[in-house]
Scaffold this motif. Structure first.
Motif, PDB file in Angstrom:
ATOM      1  N   LYS A  11       0.831  -1.207   0.000  1.00 50.08           N
ATOM      2  CA  LYS A  11       0.000   0.000   0.000  1.00 50.08           C
ATOM      3  C   LYS A  11       0.864   1.254   0.000  1.00 50.08           C
ATOM      4  N   LEU A  12       1.906   1.244   0.806  1.00 46.86           N
ATOM      5  CA  LEU A  12       2.803   2.393   0.888  1.00 46.86           C
ATOM      6  C   LEU A  12       3.505   2.633  -0.442  1.00 46.86           C
ATOM      7  N   ALA A  13       3.934   1.572  -1.091  1.00 41.78           N
ATOM      8  CA  ALA A  13       4.594   1.699  -2.394  1.00 41.78           C
ATOM      9  C   ALA A  13       3.643   2.285  -3.432  1.00 41.78           C
ATOM     10  N   LYS A  14       2.384   1.843  -3.426  1.00 45.64           N
ATOM     11  CA  LYS A  14       1.397   2.374  -4.363  1.00 45.64           C
ATOM     12  C   LYS A  14       1.139   3.857  -4.100  1.00 45.64           C
ATOM     13  N   LYS A  18       1.769   6.961  -6.708  1.00 45.28           N
ATOM     14  CA  LYS A  18       0.743   7.948  -7.040  1.00 45.28           C
ATOM     15  C   LYS A  18       1.250   9.362  -6.758  1.00 45.28           C
ATOM     16  N   ALA A  19       1.933   9.547  -5.623  1.00 43.56           N
ATOM     17  CA  ALA A  19       2.453  10.860  -5.265  1.00 43.56           C
ATOM     18  C   ALA A  19       3.512  11.316  -6.266  1.00 43.56           C
ATOM     19  N   VAL A  21       3.745  10.451  -9.476  1.00 44.90           N
ATOM     20  CA  VAL A  21       3.059  10.802 -10.718  1.00 44.90           C
ATOM     21  C   VAL A  21       2.424  12.188 -10.579  1.00 44.90           C
ATOM     22  N   LYS A  22       1.827  12.441  -9.432  1.00 41.74           N
ATOM     23  CA  LYS A  22       1.190  13.733  -9.183  1.00 41.74           C
ATOM     24  C   LYS A  22       2.228  14.854  -9.166  1.00 41.74           C
ATOM     25  N   ARG A  23       3.390  14.615  -8.550  1.00 39.98           N
ATOM     26  CA  ARG A  23       4.452  15.621  -8.511  1.00 39.98           C
ATOM     27  C   ARG A  23       4.968  15.917  -9.909  1.00 39.98           C
ATOM     28  N   LYS A  24       5.122  14.877 -10.727  1.00 44.48           N
ATOM     29  CA  LYS A  24       5.607  15.074 -12.094  1.00 44.48           C
ATOM     30  C   LYS A  24       4.604  15.862 -12.919  1.00 44.48           C
ATOM     31  N   ALA A  25       3.322  15.684 -12.658  1.00 42.05           N
ATOM     32  CA  ALA A  25       2.293  16.384 -13.411  1.00 42.05           C
ATOM     33  C   ALA A  25       2.142  17.836 -12.975  1.00 42.05           C
ATOM     34  N   THR A  26       2.605  18.171 -11.790  1.00 42.82           N
ATOM     35  CA  THR A  26       2.483  19.521 -11.272  1.00 42.82           C
ATOM     36  C   THR A  26       3.530  20.422 -11.920  1.00 42.82           C
ATOM     37  N   PRO A  27       3.105  21.555 -12.511  1.00 42.02           N
ATOM     38  CA  PRO A  27       4.069  22.419 -13.188  1.00 42.02           C
ATOM     39  C   PRO A  27       4.987  23.179 -12.239  1.00 42.02           C
ATOM     40  N   VAL A  28       4.568  23.403 -11.023  1.00 44.75           N
ATOM     41  CA  VAL A  28       5.393  24.117 -10.052  1.00 44.75           C
ATOM     42  C   VAL A  28       6.489  23.183  -9.561  1.00 44.75           C
TER      43      VAL A  28
END
Length: 121
Positions: A11-14, A18-19, A21-28
């Motif tokens: 669960k922690l790895a998943k 996800k985090a 992927v979200k960081r990479k998608a964030t432009p800031v």
């Protein structure tokens, strides 16, 4: 027990994936607070540019980082010495010896009122 730990690990790895992927998608780039703390205030830059180069300008002291992890070793040791001195002063106080819970409660309530009023600590 091992199965539960393995499940938690999965669960922690998943969550980490996800985090990421979200960081990479964030432009800031990320947290801008360390950058803002490192840069000088705009008012300091404007006031410094008004004076000619040959005039002596009193330098503004660098802001001391409030995060213990960002401090240099000399700053850390100074903070620790001050905290230890304050601790010894507190435990030797007769009011604290008589009723420590009341003293701590009073201190916390004053601190909360200061924070709510926006006063510097």
């Amino acid at each position: 027990m091992k199965e539960e730990e393995e499940i938690e690990g999965i669960k922690l790895a998943k969550q980490q994936q996800k985090a990421e992927v979200k960081r990479k998608a964030t432009p800031v780039v990320g947290d801008m607070h360390p950058l803002m703390d490192a840069l000088p205030e705009l008012s300091d830059l404007v006031s410094a540019s008004k004076f000619p180069k040959h005039c002596k300008i009193s330098r503004v002291k660098k802001r001391v980082p409030t995060n213990f992890n960002q401090m240099k070793s000399a700053q850390k040791s100074k903070v620790i010495v001050e905290e230890v001195a304050q601790f010894h002063k507190t435990i030797s106080d007769p009011f604290f010896k008589a009723n420590p819970l009341a003293v701590i409660s009073e201190h916390l309530s004053k601190r909360l009122m200061q924070e709510r009023a926006g006063e510097p600590l």
